[in-house]
Design an enzyme around this catalytic site. Structure first.
Site, PDB file in Angstrom:
ATOM      1  N   GLU A 181       0.908  -1.206   0.058  1.00  0.00           N
ATOM      2  CA  GLU A 181      -0.045   0.066   0.109  1.00  0.00           C
ATOM      3  C   GLU A 181       1.040   1.317   0.037  1.00  0.00           C
ATOM      4  OE1 GLU A 181      -1.501   2.717   2.980  1.00  0.00           O
ATOM      5  OE2 GLU A 181      -2.454   1.043   3.619  1.00  0.00           O
ATOM      6  N   HIS A 182       1.857   1.239   0.673  1.00  0.00           N
ATOM      7  CA  HIS A 182       2.871   2.463   1.001  1.00  0.00           C
ATOM      8  C   HIS A 182       3.596   2.471  -0.582  1.00  0.00           C
ATOM      9  CE1 HIS A 182       3.709   3.790   5.293  1.00  0.00           C
ATOM     10  NE2 HIS A 182       2.322   2.975   5.114  1.00  0.00           N
TER      11      HIS A 182
END
Lengths: 436, 459
Positions: free
Chosen positions: B79-80
């Site tokens: 996600e990052h």
């Protein structure tokens, strides 16, 4: 690979300014002379009422009884008029009414959110809680115990400890150094008489500002204002807190705490809300550390070096002082590095200024995101209250973006050169920092 | 604070039943419109013309529970990394373009799903769709960003878990409660496993799960559904579907034992206790009508037993008996996998954890003995339906509710008809559910305890 074709659209899309929300603010004056600002909206069958007693916050707490305003806020909805605490709570719950109060350093606020079919009841409960709160022994002691538990928790919470020390350090000798939540001892000393006295002296019409949003006409609202707020005293005790004329003491203070990650807070002199350069300061702060990804602090400290999950700055104007504040969380071992990087960023912006791109991006963010504030009733009502408290004109929503657009890069960099104070920053760190 | 904070949802966000849908007499909750593109992307639109703004959310039906063994934290790490660029938009450019256009963004990872969203002026929908579609298909992480981002995530773990004794305990207790299901492993990941994750791990996970046929696009705001469908088809339509891996359906065997997971820390100033028992989640109720109606009954039950200051536990333990500063219950039935029903109490000064536990168990017994009355059930139902009646007083709320529900396998109709299903809950069903769940001897109790500073061995 096909989607790439569409990306070109994104790159050539030129800023044209979003359509502004059409928000029509009406001034409503009740039969008995109370004023509220109203935005009518038929999206959902609700009424949201927000209100604030300006200058009615914890500054009025009696000496040695800090926490009075907050205990009052937490107990006014714990029984009023014919209803004891349980009965009052049951009335709220059975009619799905949200009603509550809060007290800060400078002001005392309240809110009601109700479906229209329960509105009469909601207004009645608001009236009772404002004018006939009971402060029965059981709820007052129960809420006091809850607040005491929370105070104890804060004693081992790095952010709370750092924040507390920051205010004690900056505002030594001034009202703002007093803890708004009180201490265990000061909370224990607050009596029901103190609560009643605070309510009568401070929750008065002369400092009351009301914002209303929802499916409601001005004709319906007038009598509601009178019913809910008409019984309050006309005038009250003035806000005796003096303006803070001291300076933020530079340096580094540490609260020793056995945690793996230090909480770093920083502050320097800020800029007052009524300063004509406030909008310039908003742009400056956004570019410096206000905007998450894309701010200078985040680029330098998170994205480039991975030293923090979060680093930020914000303007904190209060009634009697103004600060530019910020914070970060980083492993104990890298605190020294993060502190240096924050100072360096302040120095760089002060001496070299921000690039035109950063300034333009901050401006278009601030103007473009403005309509996002108009998506929920309570949030709009909050803004109606703030506008009145700050003395903004009733057409502020229409003119606010022009104020930001008129800020120039020269304005921003001139303010940066004058305001930013890399060597004057106060850092307060809770943890076991190394490298300082 | 800003559009910036990424939230690794620890399941706590859904402590309360998701409030959706208006009273039964009203029309559909969101009146959502939907279609499915040829490549499998599900598109859902909620029209809300209050302000000239729109929220786009893309939900991937992949979360921490889908991570390979030994790779905890990978879903959240990815996600990052989704902010770290594509060939046409290098690292940081997505956020920069969005910000310049007055947009706000966020992303979060849970056990069940990973979601990305932007809120922006409605005439910028095409822009955010274009950017989101680009990273759905073309993520190309520059290796130089990998190690700094790992450090960011380790700081995030420090902030969320290691600096918070309550989170340390929850993380440990999760592993005691789930013995078989991957919910035993924390969303953010164990520190030693995060440290060992590689760029190749993230790339493989991306290629495996990020595809239109594993995603839901939800658009909420000042838009017309047909226009959004056309735009989605044009922008997301060309992204090819992928063969998705077969995923094992892990279930949890019955919990037959009683465990106490206890954690003492000098940072704890007030002890607190919880008791957690097995309860059906969405997956179990999907093909089992009994479990399905039990799930709705449990939502009503948790409202009656634990819903704020008028809940039975708060009233009895905090007000009447004066033994606690807080007490309540929660039911989290909104997940892909198994779920739980929990009780908690924070004793007052001078009340020992043992006394608090005894009192809590007495009240649970009393609820079973006396039963829940018709009046209480009716009032709780109205309250839940009322909460749903205000669901449209928000821009992103509807998108969040629909997205999180569809991502765990619900249909739009399941969401829209929630108030009716809550309205159909009977007194008998509530009492049956209470007996079944509360009487089950299997449980995990947690105790968060203070510890004198002098004894602290850890640095």
């Amino acid at each position: 690979m096909k989607p790439i074709r569409y990306l070109l659209i994104a790159l050539i899309l030129v800023w044209a300014g979003p359509a502004l929300a059409e928000v029509n603010v009406e001034k409503v004056v009740s039969p008995r002379g109370l004023t509220a600002w109203l935005v009518r909206d038929e999206t959902v069958p609700v009424t949201a009422i927000q209100f604030e007693f300006k200058g009615g916050g914890a500054g009025h707490d009696p000496m040695g009884r800090e926490g009075t305003a907050q205990l009052l806020a937490a107990t006014m909805d714990e029984g009023a008029g014919p209803y004891d605490s349980m009965a009052f709570r049951k009335e709220l719950a059975d009619q799905s009414i949200s009603l509550g109060f809060s007290a800060g350093r400078d002001s005392f606020s309240g809110s009601v959110y109700t479906l229209n079919r329960y509105r009469d009841k909601a207004v009645d409960l608001l009236r009772l809680s404002l004018t006939e709160p009971r402060f029965d022994e059981e709820p007052v002691n129960r809420i006091r115990a809850q607040m005491t538990t929370s105070l104890r928790g804060q004693q081992t919470d790095p952010s709370s400890r750092a924040g507390e020390l920051m205010f004690e350090t900056i505002f030594d000798g001034h009202d703002y150094a007093r803890p708004t939540e009180g201490t265990e001892d000061s909370l224990a000393a607050v009596t029901v008489n103190d609560l009643q006295a605070f309510r009568r002296a401070v929750l008065t019409k002369d400092r009351l500002f009301i914002g209303v949003v929802g499916s409601i006409t001005p004709e319906e609202l007038g009598p509601i204002l009178d019913s809910a707020f008409g019984g309050l005293p006309d005038r009250g005790e003035t806000d005796a807190t003096p303006d803070f004329d001291g300076a933020v003491p530079p340096g580094i203070k540490v609260v020793d705490m056995d945690v793996p990650q230090s909480t770093v807070l920083f502050a320097q002199k800020g800029i007052a809300l009524d300063d004509p350069r406030y909008y310039t300061a908003m742009v400056l702060n956004h570019a410096l550390g206000g905007g998450g990804f894309g701010s200078l602090l985040t680029d330098e400290i998170r994205v480039e070096r991975g030293l923090v999950y979060s680093v930020y700055s914000f303007l904190h104007p209060m009634d009697h002082a103004a600060l530019l504040r910020g914070g970060a969380g980083t492993a104990n071992e890298t605190v020294g590095e993060v502190v240096s990087l924050i100072r360096d960023a302040f120095r760089k912006v002060k001496e070299e200024g921000l690039s035109i791109d950063r300034i333009d991006d901050a401006k278009t963010y601030l103007t473009g995101s403005f309509p996002l504030r108009f998506t929920n009733s309570s949030r709009i009502a909050d803004q109606l209250v703030a506008m009145q408290v700050y003395g903004f004109p009733i057409d502020y929503f229409e003119t606010r973006n022009e104020r930001i657009e008129s800020v120039t890069a020269e304005d921003v960099n001139a303010l940066a050169a004058e305001l930013l104070d890399p060597d004057g920053l106060l850092f307060v760190i809770a943890g076991r920092p190394a490298g300082l | 604070m800003s559009s910036f904070q990424r939230v690794a949802l620890m399941g706590l966000l859904f402590v309360l039943p998701i409030a959706i849908g208006p009273a039964a007499v009203q029309a559909k909750v969101f009146d959502a419109k939907q279609t499915v593109l040829d490549n499998g992307l599900q598109v859902v639109v909620v029209e809300n013309h209050r302000a000239p703004v729109v929220t786009q959310m893309v939900w991937y039906k992949v979360g921490a529970m889908d991570e390979p063994p030994g790779k905890s934290g990978l879903a959240h790490f990815l996600e990052h990394l989704m902010f770290k660029g594509t060939p046409s938009h290098p690292a940081g450019e997505f956020s920069a373009i969005l910000s310049r256009n007055g947009g706000e963004e966020n992303a979060f990872t849970s056990q069940d799903y990973t979601a990305y969203f932007q809120s922006v002026a409605s005439d910028r929908l095409e822009l955010v769709m274009t950017l989101e579609a680009d990273r759905m298909a073309n993520l190309d992480i520059d290796a130089t960003h990998f190690e700094p981002e790992k450090k960011v995530i380790l700081e995030e773990r420090s902030m969320r878990i290691d600096n918070e004794p309550g989170s340390i305990l929850s993380e440990q207790a999760g592993s005691a409660f789930y013995r078989n299901h991957p919910y035993a492993i924390p969303v953010i990941g164990w520190r030693h496993e995060i440290e060992a994750l590689t760029l190749e791990d993230a790339q493989a996970f991306y290629r495996r799960f990020y595809a239109p046929n594993n995603a839901i696009l939800v658009v909420s705001g000042d838009v017309a559904a047909p226009d959004v469908f056309d735009m989605a088809k044009r922008i997301y339509g060309p992204i090819p579907a992928r063969d998705l891996p077969d995923r094992p359906v892990e279930t949890e065997p019955p919990l037959l034992t009683q465990a106490v997971v206890s954690y003492a820390d000098p940072r704890v100033t007030t002890p607190s206790l919880s008791i957690r028992k097995q309860a059906p989640g969405w997956a179990e109720s999907r093909n089992d009508p009994d479990a399905a109606s039990e799930r709705y009954a449990l939502q009503v039950l948790s409202q009656i037993v634990g819903g704020g200051p008028t809940g039975i536990l708060y009233r009895r333990l905090v007000i009447d008996r004066g033994l606690a500063v807080s007490a309540g219950a929660w039911y989290d039935g909104s997940n892909r996998g198994p779920s739980s029903f929990g009780f908690y109490i924070t004793p007052k000064d001078g009340v020992s954890p043992d006394e608090a536990e005894t009192a809590l168990r007495q009240e649970i017994e009393t609820i079973l003995r006396d039963g829940i009355g018709k009046d209480a059930v009716e009032r709780a139902i109205v309250r839940l339906q009322d909460a749903a009646a205000t669901a449209m007083d928000s821009l992103s709320g509807p998108a969040r509710t629909l997205g999180s529900s569809l991502a765990i396998g619900m249909t739009v109709d399941d969401v829209e008809s929630w108030p009716d299903r809550i309205g159909a809950v009977t007194v008998e069903a509530v009492n049956d559910a209470a007996h079944k769940i509360f009487s089950d001897p299997g449980e995990v109790e947690t105790r968060l305890l203070p510890k004198p500073e002098a004894e602290a061995p850890k640095s």
